[in-house]
Design a protein around this motif. Structure first.
Motif, PDB file in Angstrom:
ATOM      1  N   UNK A  45       0.828  -1.200   0.000  1.00 54.65           N
ATOM      2  CA  UNK A  45       0.000   0.000   0.000  1.00 54.65           C
ATOM      3  C   UNK A  45       0.861   1.249   0.000  1.00 54.65           C
ATOM      4  N   UNK A  46       0.235   2.379  -0.271  1.00 48.95           N
ATOM      5  CA  UNK A  46       0.918   3.668  -0.141  1.00 48.95           C
ATOM      6  C   UNK A  46       0.582   4.350   1.175  1.00 48.95           C
ATOM      7  N   UNK A  47      -0.439   3.852   1.881  1.00 53.13           N
ATOM      8  CA  UNK A  47      -0.840   4.438   3.157  1.00 53.13           C
ATOM      9  C   UNK A  47      -0.943   3.337   4.210  1.00 53.13           C
ATOM     10  N   UNK A  48      -0.511   3.623   5.438  1.00 49.50           N
ATOM     11  CA  UNK A  48      -0.673   2.632   6.505  1.00 49.50           C
ATOM     12  C   UNK A  48      -2.138   2.458   6.880  1.00 49.50           C
ATOM     13  N   UNK A  49      -2.476   1.266   7.322  1.00 56.24           N
ATOM     14  CA  UNK A  49      -3.848   0.949   7.692  1.00 56.24           C
ATOM     15  C   UNK A  49      -3.909   0.430   9.121  1.00 56.24           C
ATOM     16  N   UNK A  50      -5.007   0.753   9.791  1.00 56.18           N
ATOM     17  CA  UNK A  50      -5.385   0.103  11.035  1.00 56.18           C
ATOM     18  C   UNK A  50      -6.679  -0.640  10.740  1.00 56.18           C
ATOM     19  N   UNK A  51      -6.676  -1.946  10.958  1.00 55.15           N
ATOM     20  CA  UNK A  51      -7.830  -2.773  10.618  1.00 55.15           C
ATOM     21  C   UNK A  51      -8.337  -3.459  11.877  1.00 55.15           C
ATOM     22  N   UNK A  52      -9.632  -3.333  12.130  1.00 50.89           N
ATOM     23  CA  UNK A  52     -10.289  -4.072  13.204  1.00 50.89           C
ATOM     24  C   UNK A  52     -11.219  -5.087  12.549  1.00 50.89           C
ATOM     25  N   UNK A  53     -11.056  -6.356  12.899  1.00 49.22           N
ATOM     26  CA  UNK A  53     -11.820  -7.413  12.249  1.00 49.22           C
ATOM     27  C   UNK A  53     -12.243  -8.471  13.253  1.00 49.22           C
ATOM     28  N   UNK A  54     -13.394  -9.084  13.035  1.00 47.17           N
ATOM     29  CA  UNK A  54     -13.718 -10.260  13.847  1.00 47.17           C
ATOM     30  C   UNK A  54     -12.636 -11.324  13.656  1.00 47.17           C
ATOM     31  N   UNK A  55     -12.300 -12.025  14.711  1.00 48.98           N
ATOM     32  CA  UNK A  55     -11.285 -13.072  14.601  1.00 48.98           C
ATOM     33  C   UNK A  55     -11.903 -14.433  14.303  1.00 48.98           C
ATOM     34  N   UNK A  56     -13.222 -14.565  14.482  1.00 50.61           N
ATOM     35  CA  UNK A  56     -13.886 -15.828  14.188  1.00 50.61           C
ATOM     36  C   UNK A  56     -14.007 -16.055  12.684  1.00 50.61           C
ATOM     37  N   UNK A  57     -14.143 -17.301  12.313  1.00 50.58           N
ATOM     38  CA  UNK A  57     -14.310 -17.655  10.901  1.00 50.58           C
ATOM     39  C   UNK A  57     -15.619 -17.092  10.374  1.00 50.58           C
ATOM     40  N   UNK A  58     -15.573 -16.554   9.159  1.00 55.63           N
ATOM     41  CA  UNK A  58     -16.785 -16.048   8.551  1.00 55.63           C
ATOM     42  C   UNK A  58     -16.508 -15.044   7.452  1.00 55.63           C
ATOM     43  N   UNK A  59     -17.582 -14.607   6.816  1.00 52.40           N
ATOM     44  CA  UNK A  59     -17.527 -13.572   5.781  1.00 52.40           C
ATOM     45  C   UNK A  59     -18.261 -12.351   6.313  1.00 52.40           C
ATOM     46  N   UNK A  60     -17.617 -11.179   6.230  1.00 54.35           N
ATOM     47  CA  UNK A  60     -18.141  -9.998   6.897  1.00 54.35           C
ATOM     48  C   UNK A  60     -18.148  -8.796   5.957  1.00 54.35           C
ATOM     49  N   UNK A  61     -19.149  -7.901   6.097  1.00 54.09           N
ATOM     50  CA  UNK A  61     -19.148  -6.643   5.340  1.00 54.09           C
ATOM     51  C   UNK A  61     -17.943  -5.787   5.708  1.00 54.09           C
ATOM     52  N   UNK A  62     -17.642  -4.815   4.855  1.00 53.53           N
ATOM     53  CA  UNK A  62     -16.438  -3.999   5.010  1.00 53.53           C
ATOM     54  C   UNK A  62     -16.808  -2.528   5.135  1.00 53.53           C
ATOM     55  N   UNK A  63     -16.168  -1.853   6.083  1.00 51.98           N
ATOM     56  CA  UNK A  63     -16.298  -0.409   6.256  1.00 51.98           C
ATOM     57  C   UNK A  63     -14.937   0.241   6.109  1.00 51.98           C
ATOM     58  N   UNK A  64     -14.837   1.256   5.258  1.00 51.07           N
ATOM     59  CA  UNK A  64     -13.644   2.099   5.172  1.00 51.07           C
ATOM     60  C   UNK A  64     -13.930   3.358   5.970  1.00 51.07           C
ATOM     61  N   UNK A  65     -13.093   3.623   6.988  1.00 52.64           N
ATOM     62  CA  UNK A  65     -13.317   4.750   7.891  1.00 52.64           C
ATOM     63  C   UNK A  65     -12.154   5.732   7.789  1.00 52.64           C
ATOM     64  N   UNK A  66     -12.459   7.004   7.511  1.00 51.06           N
ATOM     65  CA  UNK A  66     -11.457   8.042   7.274  1.00 51.06           C
ATOM     66  C   UNK A  66     -11.390   8.987   8.468  1.00 51.06           C
TER      67      UNK A  66
END
Length: 328
Positions: A44-65
């Protein structure tokens, strides 16, 4: 309300998922957690902080600025709250220093959107999958302006898409948390987003706007209001088309959705430049909860949480709301 989900699960508290927080560093192209480091296949060109469920599954995505001159890490508690309810939250650090023009931030947010389809899976835990057909875009303060600008196709890197994203990712929900478009009406920062024409935003998505009741009040004579009238949440909502909803939180300020403790010079400034409430937690819990309710409605097809708030049946809201409006 026929559904019992809103009465049994409190969206204004942490959800049922255990949350993993990841730092994605483009300089070394690694994913760093407390236990491992591995190479990324998509730098990437920008660093990211990602918060995600750790359990197995498929989850919707939010990009927060993040907001003006703030760090993405200042929103750690907020994005973990949202992730605990079953969402993957991607929070880029768009800049360290910035002037009045946010054009580069809009381009960076567009580039991160393009990266999601190829790169996000590679930095998540192996059993966690992003569902990019269910994607939302949000921002606080100037980040809210950037989110609206991207959604309105102001980014030159995404001219081919009508909603500000490329053909791979289509945002279905947009959220502005105390969005600000400048210093005052007539003093918008470039590129201006507000047109002052009611319902003029041509957005092919649902919109949530949250405002702080204290944001338009000066803290003292040395600092201007952090969310001045004429360029704040009220003006953004007035230009939204249906479906949209709008909440103003009484007795809380512009930075009250940040972490309880924000360190460093910028962290200390977040306490003293804006008119704030007594504590940050109630505002942060509300913002996290209402974002969850909104995304459940418009990404997952479950409007029960939002309907409970609309109908006055949700009694666990941690703040007073003098303004609650729905444009349907």
């Amino acid at each position: 309300m026929s559904s019992s989900s809103s009465s049994t699960r409190n969206i204004f508290k942490l959800g049922r998922y255990t949350v993993c927080v990841l730092q994605v560093d483009p300089r070394s192209c690694t994913r760093t957690t407390s236990s491992s480091t591995s190479l990324l296949s998509h730098p990437l060109t920008k660093p990211l902080l990602i918060a995600t469920p750790s359990e197995e599954g498929e989850f919707p995505v939010l990009v927060f600025l993040h907001g003006f001159l703030l760090y993405n890490s200042f929103y750690s508690q907020l994005i973990q709250h949202i992730a605990s309810h079953g969402f993957i939250v991607v929070a880029p650090q768009l800049y360290n220093c910035a002037g009045p023009d946010s054009s580069d931030e809009i381009k960076s947010a567009a580039a991160i959107t393009e990266w999601l389809s190829d790169g996000l899976t590679s930095v998540l835990p192996p059993t966690v999958l992003p569902n990019l057909t269910k994607a939302a875009l949000a921002g606080h303060s100037r980040g809210g302006k950037v989110a609206f600008a991207l959604a309105l196709s102001y980014s030159s890197t995404n001219k081919s898409a009508s909603n500000g994203t490329n053909s791979t990712i289509k945002y279905s929900a947009l959220m502005g948390i105390d969005p600000v478009d400048g210093m005052d009406k007539g003093k918008q920062t470039p590129p201006p987003v507000l047109t002052y024409v009611p319902q003029s935003f041509d957005l092919d998505m649902a919109v949530l706007v949250v405002g702080s009741g204290l944001g338009e009040i000066k803290r003292n004579r040395f600092f201007p209001p952090c969310a001045p009238k004429g360029v704040n949440h009220e003006d953004f909502y007035n230009e939204c088309q249906a479906p949209a909803c709008y909440f103003v939180v009484k007795d809380y300020g512009y930075t009250d959705m940040l972490d309880d403790e924000t360190k460093g010079i910028r962290g200390k400034l977040s306490y003293c430049t804006c008119k704030n409430g007594k504590t940050r937690e109630p505002m942060r819990l509300f913002v996290g909860g209402i974002m969850v309710a909104f995304m459940k409605a418009y990404l997952e097809g479950d409007p029960s949480y939002l309907n409970a708030i609309k109908g006055g049946k949700e009694t666990r809201i941690p703040v007073d709301l003098p303004t609650v409006e729905f444009l349907m």
